[in-house]
Design an enzyme around this catalytic site. Structure first.
Site, PDB file in Angstrom:
ATOM      1  N   ILE A  66      27.644 -15.960  51.336  1.00  0.00           N
ATOM      2  CA  ILE A  66      28.678 -15.236  52.079  1.00  0.00           C
ATOM      3  C   ILE A  66      28.809 -15.797  53.495  1.00  0.00           C
ATOM      4  O   ILE A  66      29.918 -16.004  54.007  1.00  0.00           O
ATOM      5  CB  ILE A  66      28.363 -13.717  52.121  1.00  0.00           C
ATOM      6  CG1 ILE A  66      28.251 -13.154  50.695  1.00  0.00           C
ATOM      7  CG2 ILE A  66      29.423 -12.968  52.914  1.00  0.00           C
ATOM      8  CD1 ILE A  66      27.744 -11.715  50.605  1.00  0.00           C
ATOM      9  N   TYR A 103      14.199  -3.739  48.787  1.00  0.00           N
ATOM     10  CA  TYR A 103      15.453  -4.290  49.334  1.00  0.00           C
ATOM     11  C   TYR A 103      16.369  -3.169  49.814  1.00  0.00           C
ATOM     12  O   TYR A 103      16.863  -3.182  50.946  1.00  0.00           O
ATOM     13  CB  TYR A 103      16.138  -5.127  48.247  1.00  0.00           C
ATOM     14  CG  TYR A 103      17.517  -5.644  48.615  1.00  0.00           C
ATOM     15  CD1 TYR A 103      17.672  -6.812  49.359  1.00  0.00           C
ATOM     16  CD2 TYR A 103      18.676  -4.981  48.196  1.00  0.00           C
ATOM     17  CE1 TYR A 103      18.939  -7.288  49.690  1.00  0.00           C
ATOM     18  CE2 TYR A 103      19.935  -5.454  48.523  1.00  0.00           C
ATOM     19  CZ  TYR A 103      20.059  -6.603  49.265  1.00  0.00           C
ATOM     20  OH  TYR A 103      21.315  -7.067  49.576  1.00  0.00           O
ATOM     21  N   ARG A 140      18.310  -3.923  31.023  1.00  0.00           N
ATOM     22  CA  ARG A 140      17.318  -4.327  32.018  1.00  0.00           C
ATOM     23  C   ARG A 140      16.800  -3.106  32.765  1.00  0.00           C
ATOM     24  O   ARG A 140      17.592  -2.295  33.248  1.00  0.00           O
ATOM     25  CB  ARG A 140      17.983  -5.304  33.007  1.00  0.00           C
ATOM     26  CG  ARG A 140      17.104  -6.420  33.385  1.00  0.00           C
ATOM     27  CD  ARG A 140      17.775  -7.716  33.758  1.00  0.00           C
ATOM     28  NE  ARG A 140      18.724  -7.690  34.844  1.00  0.00           N
ATOM     29  CZ  ARG A 140      19.259  -8.799  35.368  1.00  0.00           C
ATOM     30  NH1 ARG A 140      18.923  -9.990  34.889  1.00  0.00           N
ATOM     31  NH2 ARG A 140      20.132  -8.738  36.329  1.00  0.00           N
TER      32      ARG A 140
HETATM   33  P1  NAD Z   1      22.183 -15.830  50.369  1.00  0.00           P
HETATM   34  O1  NAD Z   1      20.777 -15.835  49.885  1.00  0.00           O
HETATM   35  O2  NAD Z   1      23.103 -16.908  49.902  1.00  0.00           O
HETATM   36  O3  NAD Z   1      22.232 -15.786  51.956  1.00  0.00           O
HETATM   37  C1  NAD Z   1      21.169 -15.320  52.769  1.00  0.00           C
HETATM   38  C2  NAD Z   1      20.863 -16.395  53.792  1.00  0.00           C
HETATM   39  O4  NAD Z   1      19.825 -15.944  54.655  1.00  0.00           O
HETATM   40  C3  NAD Z   1      20.374 -17.697  53.150  1.00  0.00           C
HETATM   41  O5  NAD Z   1      21.097 -18.791  53.680  1.00  0.00           O
HETATM   42  C4  NAD Z   1      18.904 -17.773  53.554  1.00  0.00           C
HETATM   43  O6  NAD Z   1      18.428 -19.100  53.656  1.00  0.00           O
HETATM   44  C5  NAD Z   1      18.919 -17.027  54.876  1.00  0.00           C
HETATM   45  N1  NAD Z   1      17.617 -16.468  55.247  1.00  0.00           N
HETATM   46  C6  NAD Z   1      16.743 -15.788  54.454  1.00  0.00           C
HETATM   47  N2  NAD Z   1      15.657 -15.446  55.148  1.00  0.00           N
HETATM   48  C7  NAD Z   1      15.842 -15.918  56.430  1.00  0.00           C
HETATM   49  C8  NAD Z   1      15.051 -15.884  57.607  1.00  0.00           C
HETATM   50  N3  NAD Z   1      13.834 -15.311  57.628  1.00  0.00           N
HETATM   51  N4  NAD Z   1      15.560 -16.439  58.738  1.00  0.00           N
HETATM   52  C9  NAD Z   1      16.778 -17.045  58.726  1.00  0.00           C
HETATM   53  N5  NAD Z   1      17.550 -17.114  57.627  1.00  0.00           N
HETATM   54  C10 NAD Z   1      17.084 -16.549  56.491  1.00  0.00           C
HETATM   55  O7  NAD Z   1      22.776 -14.401  49.989  1.00  0.00           O
HETATM   56  P2  NAD Z   1      24.241 -13.786  50.185  1.00  0.00           P
HETATM   57  O8  NAD Z   1      24.652 -13.270  48.870  1.00  0.00           O
HETATM   58  O9  NAD Z   1      25.116 -14.740  50.925  1.00  0.00           O
HETATM   59  O10 NAD Z   1      23.910 -12.535  51.100  1.00  0.00           O
HETATM   60  C11 NAD Z   1      24.294 -12.446  52.472  1.00  0.00           C
HETATM   61  C12 NAD Z   1      23.994 -11.038  52.974  1.00  0.00           C
HETATM   62  O11 NAD Z   1      24.787 -10.091  52.252  1.00  0.00           O
HETATM   63  C13 NAD Z   1      22.550 -10.593  52.774  1.00  0.00           C
HETATM   64  O12 NAD Z   1      22.163  -9.816  53.878  1.00  0.00           O
HETATM   65  C14 NAD Z   1      22.597  -9.751  51.511  1.00  0.00           C
HETATM   66  O13 NAD Z   1      21.537  -8.828  51.471  1.00  0.00           O
HETATM   67  C15 NAD Z   1      23.942  -9.090  51.673  1.00  0.00           C
HETATM   68  N6  NAD Z   1      24.528  -8.613  50.401  1.00  0.00           N
HETATM   69  C16 NAD Z   1      24.945  -9.499  49.451  1.00  0.00           C
HETATM   70  C17 NAD Z   1      25.528  -9.019  48.261  1.00  0.00           C
HETATM   71  C18 NAD Z   1      26.038  -9.939  47.195  1.00  0.00           C
HETATM   72  O14 NAD Z   1      26.639  -9.437  46.231  1.00  0.00           O
HETATM   73  N7  NAD Z   1      25.879 -11.252  47.304  1.00  0.00           N
HETATM   74  C19 NAD Z   1      25.657  -7.644  48.070  1.00  0.00           C
HETATM   75  C20 NAD Z   1      25.196  -6.774  49.046  1.00  0.00           C
HETATM   76  C21 NAD Z   1      24.671  -7.270  50.226  1.00  0.00           C
HETATM   77  C1  UD2 Z   2      23.592  -6.026  42.812  1.00  0.00           C
HETATM   78  C2  UD2 Z   2      23.032  -7.005  43.814  1.00  0.00           C
HETATM   79  C3  UD2 Z   2      21.802  -6.495  44.431  1.00  0.00           C
HETATM   80  C4  UD2 Z   2      21.965  -5.088  44.932  1.00  0.00           C
HETATM   81  C5  UD2 Z   2      22.536  -4.193  43.840  1.00  0.00           C
HETATM   82  C6  UD2 Z   2      22.886  -2.822  44.377  1.00  0.00           C
HETATM   83  C7  UD2 Z   2      23.594  -9.283  43.294  1.00  0.00           C
HETATM   84  C8  UD2 Z   2      23.156 -10.545  42.672  1.00  0.00           C
HETATM   85  N1  UD2 Z   2      22.729  -8.274  43.198  1.00  0.00           N
HETATM   86  O1  UD2 Z   2      22.786  -5.924  41.630  1.00  0.00           O
HETATM   87  O2  UD2 Z   2      21.468  -7.347  45.510  1.00  0.00           O
HETATM   88  O3  UD2 Z   2      22.801  -5.092  46.082  1.00  0.00           O
HETATM   89  O4  UD2 Z   2      23.736  -4.743  43.363  1.00  0.00           O
HETATM   90  O5  UD2 Z   2      23.251  -1.983  43.343  1.00  0.00           O
HETATM   91  O6  UD2 Z   2      24.643  -9.179  43.887  1.00  0.00           O
HETATM   92  N2  UD2 Z   2      23.714  -9.002  33.848  1.00  0.00           N
HETATM   93  C9  UD2 Z   2      23.892  -9.440  32.543  1.00  0.00           C
HETATM   94  N3  UD2 Z   2      23.664 -10.744  32.264  1.00  0.00           N
HETATM   95  C10 UD2 Z   2      23.255 -11.640  33.216  1.00  0.00           C
HETATM   96  C11 UD2 Z   2      23.073 -11.177  34.535  1.00  0.00           C
HETATM   97  C12 UD2 Z   2      23.316  -9.845  34.820  1.00  0.00           C
HETATM   98  O7  UD2 Z   2      24.238  -8.667  31.654  1.00  0.00           O
HETATM   99  O8  UD2 Z   2      23.064 -12.822  32.883  1.00  0.00           O
HETATM  100  C13 UD2 Z   2      24.008  -7.588  34.126  1.00  0.00           C
HETATM  101  C14 UD2 Z   2      22.929  -6.876  34.885  1.00  0.00           C
HETATM  102  O9  UD2 Z   2      21.936  -6.408  34.005  1.00  0.00           O
HETATM  103  C15 UD2 Z   2      23.750  -5.756  35.532  1.00  0.00           C
HETATM  104  C16 UD2 Z   2      25.103  -6.410  35.801  1.00  0.00           C
HETATM  105  O10 UD2 Z   2      25.151  -7.550  34.955  1.00  0.00           O
HETATM  106  O11 UD2 Z   2      23.916  -4.690  34.644  1.00  0.00           O
HETATM  107  C17 UD2 Z   2      25.291  -6.848  37.238  1.00  0.00           C
HETATM  108  O12 UD2 Z   2      24.148  -7.600  37.614  1.00  0.00           O
HETATM  109  P1  UD2 Z   2      23.981  -8.294  39.057  1.00  0.00           P
HETATM  110  O13 UD2 Z   2      22.582  -8.783  39.141  1.00  0.00           O
HETATM  111  O14 UD2 Z   2      25.076  -9.241  39.285  1.00  0.00           O
HETATM  112  O15 UD2 Z   2      24.255  -7.119  40.077  1.00  0.00           O
HETATM  113  P2  UD2 Z   2      23.558  -5.682  40.294  1.00  0.00           P
HETATM  114  O16 UD2 Z   2      24.675  -4.741  40.530  1.00  0.00           O
HETATM  115  O17 UD2 Z   2      22.601  -5.359  39.246  1.00  0.00           O
END
Ligand code: NAD
Ligand code: UD2
Length: 317
Positions: free
Chosen positions: A12, A143, A275
């Site tokens: 992101i 988390y 899961r």
């Molecule tokens: P990501 O793992 O791609 O990005 C996280 C970044 O933080 C990585 O580049 C990693 O190297 C860096 N990082 C980790 N530990 C660090 C440290 N100690 N110091 C400096 N950098 C560090 O994940 P993302 O999906 O891009 O997530 C970005 C943010 O959004 C996170 O805070 C995550 O918890 C939050 N978030 C993501 C999702 C999603 O669906 N992807 C959903 C809810 C919240």
């Molecule tokens: C997401 C976030 C997690 C947390 C959570 C909050 C990601 C990767 N994870 O978990 O960080 O914020 O939301 O509720 O964004 N699944 C399959 N097959 C696969 C992989 C996943 O069926 O190969 C299912 C999984 O079991 C779940 C759904 O897909 O029911 C979504 O899985 P996910 O890991 O993308 O996201 P989630 O919502 O479990």
């Protein structure tokens, strides 16, 4: 003045950096590259990358002494829920302590705005839907607990210290550059990766845990960036928490159907046991952020199309 993006080399964060650079802003990325990648970042003379950890207070002190930051976008985190369960202490240091250190430096150096990436994980499995920001929370994992605790410190810093802050609860974000390499990666990145491989002739499957009727609110990463920029600019966000999703609930079965419409062919689908700890349904109420002018620009189909193009071009080279 520069803008700090922690975690800017991640999925992101790197999309946010791209947008900030389009606005010709000076951007500083701090990332320890634990999951982020340098190749996620564009080349630009307005971008400075600094490898470092947000758990290192001396490093942060020097950083904030060296730059005047207008905005701090705090996205660095151990983003894997699974890893937080395996290693709660290490995760806490990053996801909670790191946030506190950044708040402290932001307060000390009087940054204009602090925007924090929280998560729908704070809601846990309470059944009431759609999720509204004023509903009770029940984070179920280290988390989720760290995100919730951080969020409280973030919003309270506005009331206690007049540091202008906002926390955004991201729902299930997907898009280009999302890493599909772990079984706990975002489900869309995994399905995209599998489909791209299948189209290349590999024998792979799409695995569904459970019956596929579980739902999520899948939000395209460019819409999340839009929300981050609204949080930065709109004074009505100060000291507040907002959901960031689409308000649409999509089951995995529906997701697969849409994917098939886009790609023409998908790998064979296997149904595996549900899961442990999986949430059955999730969807955001986004009326609070809508009231500020936010509305998602990308339908699931449009977002998936763009994401798939990237997976085809980048993962199979
Ligand atoms: P990501 O793992 O791609 O990005 C996280 C970044 O933080 C990585 O580049 C990693 O190297 C860096 N990082 C980790 N530990 C660090 C440290 N100690 N110091 C400096 N950098 C560090 O994940 P993302 O999906 O891009 O997530 C970005 C943010 O959004 C996170 O805070 C995550 O918890 C939050 N978030 C993501 C999702 C999603 O669906 N992807 C959903 C809810 C919240
Ligand atoms: C997401 C976030 C997690 C947390 C959570 C909050 C990601 C990767 N994870 O978990 O960080 O914020 O939301 O509720 O964004 N699944 C399959 N097959 C696969 C992989 C996943 O069926 O190969 C299912 C999984 O079991 C779940 C759904 O897909 O029911 C979504 O899985 P996910 O890991 O993308 O996201 P989630 O919502 O479990």
């Amino acid at each position: 003045m520069a803008t700090l993006v922690t975690g800017g080399a991640g999925f992101i964060g790197s999309h946010l950096v791209e947008e900030l650079l389009k606005e010709e802003r000076e951007v500083v990325v701090v990332d320890d590259l634990s999951t982020g990648k340098l190749e996620n970042l564009p080349e630009s003379e307005n971008l400075t990358f600094i490898k470092g950890s947000i758990t290192d207070r001396e490093f942060l002190k020097n950083l904030f002494n060296s730059y005047r930051f207008d905005t701090v976008f705090h996205l660095a985190a151990v983003a894997s829920v699974f890893k937080s369960v395996e290693k709660p202490i290490e995760t806490h240091r990053v996801n909670f302590d790191g946030t506190l250190y950044l708040l402290e430096e932001s307060k000390r150096t009087k940054v204009n705005k602090f925007v924090f990436a929280s998560s729908a994980a704070v809601y846990g499995d309470l059944p009431e839907l759609p999720k509204r920001e004023d509903m009770p929370v029940k984070p179920l994992t280290p988390y989720g607990v760290d995100k919730y605790a951080s969020e409280r410190y973030v919003v309270n810093s506005f009331n206690l210290y007049e540091l202008r802050t906002t926390a955004l609860r991201f729902f299930n974000v997907y898009g280009e550059k999302q890493d599909p390499s772990s079984p706990y990666s975002g489900v869309i990145s995994i399905f995209m990766d599998r489909t791209a491989r299948y189209l290349r002739g590999e024998e792979v499957t799409i695995d569904i845990y459970g019956d596929g009727k579980q739902t999520r609110d899948f939000v395209y990463v460019k819409d999340v960036v839009k929300a981050l920029l609204i949080a930065e600019r709109d004074s009505r966000t100060e000291g507040e928490v907002f959901n960031v999703g689409t308000g649409r609930e999509t089951s995995l079965l529906a997701l697969i159907e849409t994917l098939k419409e886009i790609t023409g062919k998908i790998p064979p689908v296997r149904f595996l046991p549900h899961r442990e700890g999986d949430i059955k349904r999730s969807v955001a109420d986004i009326s609070k952020i809508r009231a500020l002018g936010y509305s998602p620009s990308f339908s699931l189909k449009d977002g998936l199309k763009r994401t798939f193009r990237w997976f085809i071009e980048n993962l199979l080279r």
